[in-house]
Design an enzyme around this catalytic site. Structure first.
Site, PDB file in Angstrom:
ATOM      1  CG  HIS A   1      11.925  16.741  20.649  1.00 45.51           C
ATOM      2  ND1 HIS A   1      13.223  16.409  21.048  1.00 45.51           N
ATOM      3  CD2 HIS A   1      11.103  15.642  20.774  1.00 45.51           C
ATOM      4  CE1 HIS A   1      13.122  15.213  21.564  1.00 45.51           C
ATOM      5  NE2 HIS A   1      11.834  14.615  21.350  1.00 45.51           N
TER       6      HIS A   1
ATOM      7  N   GLY B   1      50.443  23.377   5.761  1.00 41.47           N
ATOM      8  CA  GLY B   1      49.850  24.685   5.474  1.00 41.47           C
ATOM      9  C   GLY B   1      49.952  25.171   4.334  1.00 41.47           C
TER      10      GLY B   1
ATOM     11  CD  GLU C   1      50.860  19.110  14.304  1.00 34.68           C
ATOM     12  OE1 GLU C   1      50.191  19.313  13.042  1.00 34.68           O
ATOM     13  OE2 GLU C   1      51.601  20.280  14.597  1.00 34.68           O
TER      14      GLU C   1
ATOM     15  N   GLY D   1      46.963  36.910 -15.269  1.00 35.26           N
ATOM     16  CA  GLY D   1      46.615  38.108 -14.986  1.00 35.26           C
ATOM     17  C   GLY D   1      47.909  38.953 -14.432  1.00 35.26           C
TER      18      GLY D   1
ATOM     19  N   GLY E   1      46.728  19.316  10.854  1.00 35.41           N
ATOM     20  CA  GLY E   1      45.796  20.321  10.867  1.00 35.41           C
ATOM     21  C   GLY E   1      44.600  19.960  10.000  1.00 35.41           C
ATOM     22  CB  VAL E   2      41.522  21.929   8.901  1.00 36.28           C
ATOM     23  CG1 VAL E   2      40.256  21.616   8.271  1.00 36.28           C
ATOM     24  CG2 VAL E   2      41.546  22.545   9.871  1.00 36.28           C
TER      25      VAL E   2
ATOM     26  CG  ASP F   1      43.255  31.054   0.909  1.00 38.83           C
ATOM     27  OD1 ASP F   1      42.191  31.411   1.729  1.00 38.83           O
ATOM     28  OD2 ASP F   1      43.426  29.781   0.572  1.00 38.83           O
TER      29      ASP F   1
ATOM     30  CB  ALA G   1      48.632  18.301   5.105  1.00 37.25           C
TER      31      ALA G   1
HETATM   32  C1  LIG Z   1      42.248  20.138   0.608  1.00 38.35           C
HETATM   33  C2  LIG Z   1      41.568  21.273   1.168  1.00 38.35           C
HETATM   34  C3  LIG Z   1      40.290  21.399   1.565  1.00 38.35           C
HETATM   35  C4  LIG Z   1      39.690  22.505   2.105  1.00 38.35           C
HETATM   36  N1  LIG Z   1      38.565  22.512   2.674  1.00 38.35           N
HETATM   37  C5  LIG Z   1      38.118  23.552   2.820  1.00 38.35           C
HETATM   38  C6  LIG Z   1      36.792  23.921   3.464  1.00 38.35           C
HETATM   39  O1  LIG Z   1      36.115  22.733   3.752  1.00 38.35           O
HETATM   40  N2  LIG Z   1      36.055  24.808   3.824  1.00 38.35           N
HETATM   41  C7  LIG Z   1      36.680  26.255   3.557  1.00 38.35           C
HETATM   42  O2  LIG Z   1      36.506  27.270   3.697  1.00 38.35           O
HETATM   43  N3  LIG Z   1      38.288  26.250   3.163  1.00 38.35           N
HETATM   44  C8  LIG Z   1      38.523  25.007   2.697  1.00 38.35           C
HETATM   45  N4  LIG Z   1      39.778  25.057   2.105  1.00 38.35           N
HETATM   46  C9  LIG Z   1      40.437  26.443   1.810  1.00 38.35           C
HETATM   47  C10 LIG Z   1      39.748  27.004   0.579  1.00 38.35           C
HETATM   48  O3  LIG Z   1      39.951  26.165  -0.454  1.00 38.35           O
HETATM   49  C11 LIG Z   1      40.612  28.316   0.447  1.00 38.35           C
HETATM   50  O4  LIG Z   1      40.415  29.086   1.492  1.00 38.35           O
HETATM   51  C12 LIG Z   1      39.944  29.111  -0.916  1.00 38.35           C
HETATM   52  O5  LIG Z   1      39.981  28.394  -1.975  1.00 38.35           O
HETATM   53  C13 LIG Z   1      40.655  30.634  -1.021  1.00 38.35           C
HETATM   54  O6  LIG Z   1      39.944  31.223  -1.862  1.00 38.35           O
HETATM   55  P1  LIG Z   1      40.727  32.128  -2.962  1.00 38.35           P
HETATM   56  O7  LIG Z   1      39.720  32.766  -3.847  1.00 38.35           O
HETATM   57  O8  LIG Z   1      41.467  33.177  -2.104  1.00 38.35           O
HETATM   58  O9  LIG Z   1      41.882  31.521  -3.405  1.00 38.35           O
HETATM   59  P2  LIG Z   1      41.921  30.274  -4.480  1.00 38.35           P
HETATM   60  O10 LIG Z   1      40.696  29.293  -4.317  1.00 38.35           O
HETATM   61  O11 LIG Z   1      43.288  29.333  -4.529  1.00 38.35           O
HETATM   62  O12 LIG Z   1      41.804  30.853  -5.959  1.00 38.35           O
HETATM   63  C14 LIG Z   1      42.682  31.559  -6.470  1.00 38.35           C
HETATM   64  C15 LIG Z   1      42.562  31.502  -8.121  1.00 38.35           C
HETATM   65  O13 LIG Z   1      43.484  32.373  -8.820  1.00 38.35           O
HETATM   66  C16 LIG Z   1      44.273  31.923  -9.786  1.00 38.35           C
HETATM   67  N5  LIG Z   1      45.357  32.624 -10.131  1.00 38.35           N
HETATM   68  C17 LIG Z   1      46.390  32.633  -9.215  1.00 38.35           C
HETATM   69  N6  LIG Z   1      47.387  33.698  -9.716  1.00 38.35           N
HETATM   70  C18 LIG Z   1      46.866  34.194 -10.990  1.00 38.35           C
HETATM   71  C19 LIG Z   1      47.297  35.088 -12.064  1.00 38.35           C
HETATM   72  N7  LIG Z   1      47.942  35.904 -11.901  1.00 38.35           N
HETATM   73  N8  LIG Z   1      46.410  35.121 -13.039  1.00 38.35           N
HETATM   74  C20 LIG Z   1      44.944  34.538 -13.005  1.00 38.35           C
HETATM   75  N9  LIG Z   1      44.775  33.811 -12.164  1.00 38.35           N
HETATM   76  C21 LIG Z   1      45.422  33.660 -10.938  1.00 38.35           C
HETATM   77  C22 LIG Z   1      44.329  30.607  -9.159  1.00 38.35           C
HETATM   78  O14 LIG Z   1      44.759  29.595 -10.352  1.00 38.35           O
HETATM   79  C23 LIG Z   1      43.215  30.278  -8.561  1.00 38.35           C
HETATM   80  O15 LIG Z   1      42.189  29.595  -9.466  1.00 38.35           O
HETATM   81  C24 LIG Z   1      40.396  23.965   1.898  1.00 38.35           C
HETATM   82  C25 LIG Z   1      41.649  23.566   0.893  1.00 38.35           C
HETATM   83  C26 LIG Z   1      42.187  22.560   0.683  1.00 38.35           C
HETATM   84  C27 LIG Z   1      43.464  22.549   0.041  1.00 38.35           C
END
Ligand SMILES: Cc1cc2nc3c(=O)[nH]c(=O)nc-3n(C[C@H](O)[C@H](O)[C@H](O)COP(=O)(O)OP(=O)(O)OC[C@H]3O[C@@H](n4cnc5c(N)ncnc54)[C@H](O)[C@@H]3O)c2cc1C
Length: 476
Positions: A452, A279, A212, A123, A191-192, A320, A277
């Site tokens: 409890h 960030g 780190e 998109g 990090g996490v 994000d 990892a």
């Molecule tokens: C290994 C790992 C572990 C994690 N564990 C946790 C956890 O335990 N708890 C937690 O809260 N968070 C966790 N996170 C973070 C979490 O995954 C993100 O904060 C979350 O996915 C963000 O959601 P989002 O919808 O903003 O983005 P995303 O999940 O990145 O989704 C964005 C979507 O948009 C799509 N997209 C991008 N641009 C376009 C475009 N132009 N057209 C169409 N589609 C598009 C992408 O392909 C993707 O599918 C983790 C991340 C990682 C990498």
């Protein structure tokens, strides 16, 4: 090119985008959600990073690897004798993949039931809230939307001096799909994500070294909790080197050579796999045409106000790709808020009360301020802690590690922060979030009955300890 009209177009179907689409449909708006996520096998899926390559697959492997570790090292303590415990990594990975498939497929079912049109493809916002959608076969459609929500998420930060090849030098997604246990695993970043992945592979048998750059361990967490965590991770065999800056890395045959510098000078190390990892960065590649007026800040995040408005009329951004912690639940709440605001309803995100969880063993979770933040703010405070060693339930679970810690204001008893390291900390923090959301006082928690024997009694006792009135531990 053909044109269609919708009330709302959501770009990105991750945990920020798909809830926005569902809520908008619940609000009786016509909605399309377009997502371009493609898996390693070429298949398309909704769910974004979280469901496909983040939260869900990492938790599946954390659970399996923890059970493997317990079967090998803890069952005997329970009086359970079993034969040799063997790892079936292919089986473990199959389970991980199947959970991901079920969860991502579930989004399609939710879309169908809510009436959201889910499209696979790219998109791109054009001027005037037109959205160009490029399908996987290359065909283009332009959709006209009253409101557009950008939820394009984030992508791992890559280091130039550590060139990613997806095989030996990898990112977190690759590291969730290893088909063999690397004998020597290097992780850049404590990090996490680095700690969770390091824990998985350590439990499955890897020698894990975490490099780190900063000198302080888990600087985002309360430092009492961070110190306790560091002690446990060390005992588990995670070799965490603080103040270790990676200079470069290169693949030599089937090994990765890494040069790094710490206070003692320059060193080299060799690993079978190296996970970067360090960030994640906001992902906006090809997301909008230049004349749309969308602004990025210095770090590449889409600029938004507290209600996720970009400043361009009827164009919103969530998850994000905008400021704030990169967490699935933060994105979800922003998506829901925006979908409600578009429908003329009330919408608000309380950015002060966003829980954080690290799914290591023991788990780490917190909400509100750390003691360091409270101290820096200058407001007089009091602290209560309760060790899980004094919890009957934690003892019964053979998980009596860690503590609950509560920081409260002296003036009006308001709870400022709750921090837990211990069994199921991620679940326990739910009560803490509710307490902070409702601006609870310590006394509110003290007077709340906790069943409890449960782990949640640790929160109750920590609240009592704030006023030196704990029953099940010595008040200091
Ligand atoms: C290994 C790992 C572990 C994690 N564990 C946790 C956890 O335990 N708890 C937690 O809260 N968070 C966790 N996170 C973070 C979490 O995954 C993100 O904060 C979350 O996915 C963000 O959601 P989002 O919808 O903003 O983005 P995303 O999940 O990145 O989704 C964005 C979507 O948009 C799509 N997209 C991008 N641009 C376009 C475009 N132009 N057209 C169409 N589609 C598009 C992408 O392909 C993707 O599918 C983790 C991340 C990682 C990498």
């Amino acid at each position: 090119m053909s044109a269609a009209a919708y009330d709302v177009v959501v770009i990105g179907g991750g945990p920020a985008g798909y809830p926005a689409a569902i809520r908008a449909a619940q609000n009786k708006l016509t909605v399309v959600c377009v997502d371009q996520w493609q898996n390693f096998d070429g298949s398309y899926a909704f769910g974004g990073t979280c469901l496909n390559a983040g939260c869900i697959p990492s938790k599946a492997l954390l659970e399996s690897s923890e059970l493997f570790h317990r079967a090998r090292h803890e069952f005997a303590t329970h009086g359970i004798q079993i034969g040799e415990v063997k790892l079936d990594l292919a089986g473990m990975q199959k389970r991980r993949a199947s959970i991901v498939k079920t969860m991502t497929g579930g989004i399609l079912a939710l879309f169908k039931s809510a009436g959201v049109v889910g499209l696979q493809g790219h998109g791109r916002v054009l001027k005037g809230n037109h959205v160009e959608i490029t399908a996987p076969d290359g065909s283009k459609t332009v959709v006209v939307a009253k409101d557009v929500i950008l939820a394009s998420g984030s992508t791992p930060v890559r280091l130039k001096s550590v060139p990613h090849d997806g095989k030996f030098i990898v990112d977190s997604w690759n590291a969730l799909e290893f088909d063999t246990v690397p004998a020597r695993l290097g992780v850049i970043g404590a990090g996490v994500i680095g700690l969770e992945l390091g824990s998985v592979w350590r439990r499955l048998g890897s020698e894990v070294t975490v490099l780190e750059a900063t000198d302080q361990f888990l600087s985002v967490a309360d430092q009492t909790i961070a110190k306790e965590a560091q002690r446990h991770f060390k005992k588990q065999g995670l070799d965490i080197r603080l103040g270790a800056t990676v200079l470069n890395a290169s693949v030599d045959g089937t090994a990765v050579n890494v040069a790094f510098r710490d206070a003692k000078g320059e060193h080299t190390a060799q690993f079978d796999k190296l996970v970067v990892a360090v960030g994640r960065r906001p992902f906006t590649d090809g997301l909008f045409a230049e004349d749309t007026g969308v602004k990025l800040d210095a770090r590449g995040f889409i600029e938004v106000d507290a209600h996720c408005r970009t400043g361009v009329p009827h164009l919103w951004a969530v998850g994000d790709v905008v400021r704030g912690p990169m967490l699935a639940h933060k994105g979800k709440e922003e998506g829901i808020m925006v979908a409600d605001l578009i429908a003329g309803l009330f919408g608000e995100v309380n950015y002060k009360v966003i829980p954080s969880v690290i799914y290591t063993a023991p788990e780490i979770a917190w909400v509100g301020l750390t003691e360091e933040q409270v101290k820096a703010g200058g407001r007089p405070y009091k602290v209560g802690t309760f060790p899980f060693a004094a919890s009957g339930r934690a003892r019964a679970m053979e998980a009596a590690q860690g503590m609950a810690k509560i920081i409260s204001a002296v003036d009006d008893d308001e709870i400022l922060g709750i921090h837990v390291i211990g069994p199921m900390a991620g679940e326990l923090i739910g009560e803490a979030v509710l307490a902070l959301e409702y601006s609870a006082s310590t006394e509110d928690l003290q007077r709340t009955i906790h069943a409890h024997p449960t782990l949640s009694e640790a929160i109750h006792e920590a609240a009592l300890a704030v006023d030196k009135r704990a029953i099940d531990s010595i008040n200091r």
